[in-house]
Design an enzyme around this catalytic site. Sequence first.
Site, PDB file in Angstrom:
ATOM      1  N   ASN A   1      21.916 -35.958  -6.329  1.00 57.70           N
ATOM      2  CA  ASN A   1      20.495 -36.006  -6.708  1.00 57.70           C
ATOM      3  C   ASN A   1      19.679 -34.986  -5.921  1.00 57.70           C
ATOM      4  O   ASN A   1      19.869 -34.818  -4.727  1.00 57.70           O
ATOM      5  CB  ASN A   1      19.928 -37.419  -6.532  1.00 57.70           C
ATOM      6  CG  ASN A   1      20.122 -37.991  -5.137  1.00 57.70           C
ATOM      7  OD1 ASN A   1      21.106 -37.685  -4.458  1.00 57.70           O
ATOM      8  ND2 ASN A   1      19.188 -38.827  -4.706  1.00 57.70           N
TER       9      ASN A   1
ATOM     10  N   ASN B   1      12.205 -33.860  -5.489  1.00 57.66           N
ATOM     11  CA  ASN B   1      11.106 -32.902  -5.485  1.00 57.66           C
ATOM     12  C   ASN B   1       9.854 -33.572  -4.919  1.00 57.66           C
ATOM     13  O   ASN B   1       9.603 -34.749  -5.204  1.00 57.66           O
ATOM     14  CB  ASN B   1      10.857 -32.421  -6.927  1.00 57.66           C
ATOM     15  CG  ASN B   1       9.867 -31.279  -6.983  1.00 57.66           C
ATOM     16  OD1 ASN B   1       8.663 -31.506  -6.976  1.00 57.66           O
ATOM     17  ND2 ASN B   1      10.360 -30.060  -6.997  1.00 57.66           N
ATOM     18  N   ALA B   2       9.082 -32.812  -4.188  1.00 61.96           N
ATOM     19  CA  ALA B   2       7.857 -33.352  -3.583  1.00 61.96           C
ATOM     20  C   ALA B   2       6.918 -33.956  -4.623  1.00 61.96           C
ATOM     21  O   ALA B   2       6.165 -34.877  -4.325  1.00 61.96           O
ATOM     22  CB  ALA B   2       7.130 -32.255  -2.801  1.00 61.96           C
ATOM     23  N   ALA B   3       6.994 -33.457  -5.845  1.00 64.51           N
ATOM     24  CA  ALA B   3       6.139 -33.988  -6.904  1.00 64.51           C
ATOM     25  C   ALA B   3       6.796 -35.169  -7.635  1.00 64.51           C
ATOM     26  O   ALA B   3       6.246 -35.656  -8.620  1.00 64.51           O
ATOM     27  CB  ALA B   3       5.766 -32.894  -7.899  1.00 64.51           C
ATOM     28  N   TYR B   4       7.927 -35.599  -7.157  1.00 64.17           N
ATOM     29  CA  TYR B   4       8.669 -36.754  -7.690  1.00 64.17           C
ATOM     30  C   TYR B   4       9.169 -36.580  -9.128  1.00 64.17           C
ATOM     31  O   TYR B   4      10.351 -36.707  -9.390  1.00 64.17           O
ATOM     32  CB  TYR B   4       7.843 -38.049  -7.578  1.00 64.17           C
ATOM     33  CG  TYR B   4       7.889 -38.650  -6.185  1.00 64.17           C
ATOM     34  CD1 TYR B   4       7.835 -37.825  -5.055  1.00 64.17           C
ATOM     35  CD2 TYR B   4       7.986 -40.018  -5.968  1.00 64.17           C
ATOM     36  CE1 TYR B   4       7.888 -38.354  -3.768  1.00 64.17           C
ATOM     37  CE2 TYR B   4       8.033 -40.555  -4.679  1.00 64.17           C
ATOM     38  CZ  TYR B   4       7.976 -39.713  -3.593  1.00 64.17           C
ATOM     39  OH  TYR B   4       8.022 -40.240  -2.328  1.00 64.17           O
TER      40      TYR B   4
ATOM     41  N   CYS C   1      18.612 -36.488 -11.075  1.00 62.97           N
ATOM     42  CA  CYS C   1      19.616 -37.381 -10.489  1.00 62.97           C
ATOM     43  C   CYS C   1      20.998 -36.720 -10.446  1.00 62.97           C
ATOM     44  O   CYS C   1      21.259 -35.729 -11.118  1.00 62.97           O
ATOM     45  CB  CYS C   1      19.736 -38.644 -11.337  1.00 62.97           C
ATOM     46  SG  CYS C   1      18.204 -39.561 -11.533  1.00 62.97           S
TER      47      CYS C   1
ATOM     48  N   GLU D   1      23.811 -37.768 -11.746  1.00 58.28           N
ATOM     49  CA  GLU D   1      24.526 -37.787 -13.021  1.00 58.28           C
ATOM     50  C   GLU D   1      24.079 -36.620 -13.913  1.00 58.28           C
ATOM     51  O   GLU D   1      24.887 -35.984 -14.585  1.00 58.28           O
ATOM     52  CB  GLU D   1      24.269 -39.099 -13.771  1.00 58.28           C
ATOM     53  CG  GLU D   1      24.690 -40.360 -13.017  1.00 58.28           C
ATOM     54  CD  GLU D   1      23.548 -40.928 -12.156  1.00 58.28           C
ATOM     55  OE1 GLU D   1      22.760 -40.158 -11.558  1.00 58.28           O
ATOM     56  OE2 GLU D   1      23.447 -42.167 -12.093  1.00 58.28           O
TER      57      GLU D   1
HETATM   58 ZN   LIG Z   1      19.067 -40.912 -13.180  1.00 56.13          ZN
END
Ligand SMILES: [Zn+2]
Lengths: 166, 166, 166, 166
Positions: free
Chosen positions: A61, A64-67, A72, A74
């Site tokens: 995964n 990122n700071a911006a979520y 992920c 996968e």
């Molecule tokens: Zn995921």
Amino acid sequence: MAKGCKVTQSPPLMTALSEEQKVELISAAIKAKDGSYSPYSKFRVGAALLASDGRIITGANIENAAYGPTICAERTAIVKAVSDGIRSFSALAVTTDVPSPISPCGVCRQVLREFCSLKEMPIFLVPAGYDPANTTDMESSIVVTDLETLLPHSFGPEQLLQPRLP
Amino acid sequence: MAKGCKVTQSPPLMTALSEEQKVELISAAIKAKDGSYSPYSKFRVGAALLASDGRIITGANIENAAYGPTICAERTAIVKAVSDGIRSFSALAVTTDVPSPISPCGVCRQVLREFCSLKEMPIFLVPAGYDPANTTDMESSIVVTDLETLLPHSFGPEQLLQPRLP
Amino acid sequence: MAKGCKVTQSPPLMTALSEEQKVELISAAIKAKDGSYSPYSKFRVGAALLASDGRIITGANIENAAYGPTICAERTAIVKAVSDGIRSFSALAVTTDVPSPISPCGVCRQVLREFCSLKEMPIFLVPAGYDPANTTDMESSIVVTDLETLLPHSFGPEQLLQPRLP
Amino acid sequence: MAKGCKVTQSPPLMTALSEEQKVELISAAIKAKDGSYSPYSKFRVGAALLASDGRIITGANIENAAYGPTICAERTAIVKAVSDGIRSFSALAVTTDVPSPISPCGVCRQVLREFCSLKEMPIFLVPAGYDPANTTDMESSIVVTDLETLLPHSFGPEQLLQPRLP
Ligand SMILES: [Zn+2]
Ligand SMILES: [Zn+2]
Ligand SMILES: [Zn+2]
Ligand SMILES: [Zn+2]
């Protein structure tokens, strides 16, 4: 993990992979966790896809700071594979640092849906601490599931192509 | 493309890459387009990242029937690299099938922001039909830019960590 | 915030909004922060869009345990507006709990790009602690910018529609 | 749609909503489709959430030229609701322009997971052409499901908070 949590799976699928392949795939997922970039969640995830031609493609995964742009493990694995021309898969293993089996998020289930067989690709959810060398562990702690189970009534290419009513 | 569209860039950065490296990077991006899975947009994109250690990591756009889970070529390349332990980059090339230079979308700019130097990583936007073997083409059709230009006043890890006012 | 950080903006655009409208818009963004669901980042964001018909539409950031499905305040506001039939906007205000002006992430810039004028929609980045009732504050702490500045060389509908080279 | 496709659901849940509420919710979802911005897929979707306090919040899908930033109808509805302070929901209806019931994509299932009861929130998947005024239609064409069914073994806040093994 409670026994009640396990997903039932038909025997033929379980035997499609050799024991050796399962161990190798799970080991690859565990190792892939080292590539995780997860400074925000501190939740490392590793994934390994077995391609139909026998290759194993791994991912971790990448946050990122911006979520929102977080990708992920996968999805990292599958975009690696698909962008390198691999379009057929026979198994997936996912593992984390927490002691229960963790399942792909909905986004990843949707991305897998585009490329993977709903019923014929076992998905191994591997708890932290699982030892692939100790194969008796497999029976007791790993959840084996498939995409049909994880994303029933899924939206995919066939739905998008249905004719629109006037 | 109109000349007025070009991004000015300081000479030192331009010379950080050898001509040979630029050609190799752009050729890799062009070849990466072949891995594109874009049945919905029919807009193929290829990207190639040059890591600081000299490795080139490529990616293509991988679309999804639900649209939102689509991952662009630039993000495919960077999650491949980061999940394999590469965290330092010195150049990026992006190309498509359309005859003008196409720039990364906002999502990709945000993901690059997490790992790439704002000013010291040239980004080459390469129009379709560009011939890397014909280096005089470079002067006339490629846009060279950087992340500071493409994502000014960016939100990144430093912003997320700022103290909250009570 | 250092003065050097401010974005220059042409006077006509600045005067398109009345002082009263600016105060109202910024107040709405501040209030919108209360709707934030941000248990993971603890970074609350509020946004307010001024529609061309005078309506104000607000949004807050809505996070997700899987991180990737997180939707920012700016996107919440714009999907609210667009899904209610509003397609023309004249200003945006964004605020957070941190003491410097925070700019939209790349994803939000890309979503704004689909609907907003690049040059004719002022974007107000409002630091925490700003008092809309004290209008002299405006000159000293708010950054005023626009989408042309925040997302130059942007990818949008026009690029997607360009003819592909054979 | 074949009867075999229907999801079984326990009677108590079915009766939690009045017939009138179901009709109103489904009608709202159908009407919400008009707000869809879907020039790329030409696949309009409308969604309506019933909040526990009786309010109905609607949404439509809002697409983007870059595809990835696309936000579906279900997510539009839920971020509208949550950002306005609504955190408890009792039903969801989703409809499109195609003649079979269409289910939320994985991203939306994940976003719903953050706020909705897994078992106590019926989700109505409504085919195009369904007439809410003709309630005998309900029995024959709508799929009624829930989040436990659509996103089993889900990843949510509890999983994120589990202790990491050393
Ligand atoms: Zn995921
Ligand atoms: Zn992109
Ligand atoms: Zn954002
Ligand atoms: Zn969706």
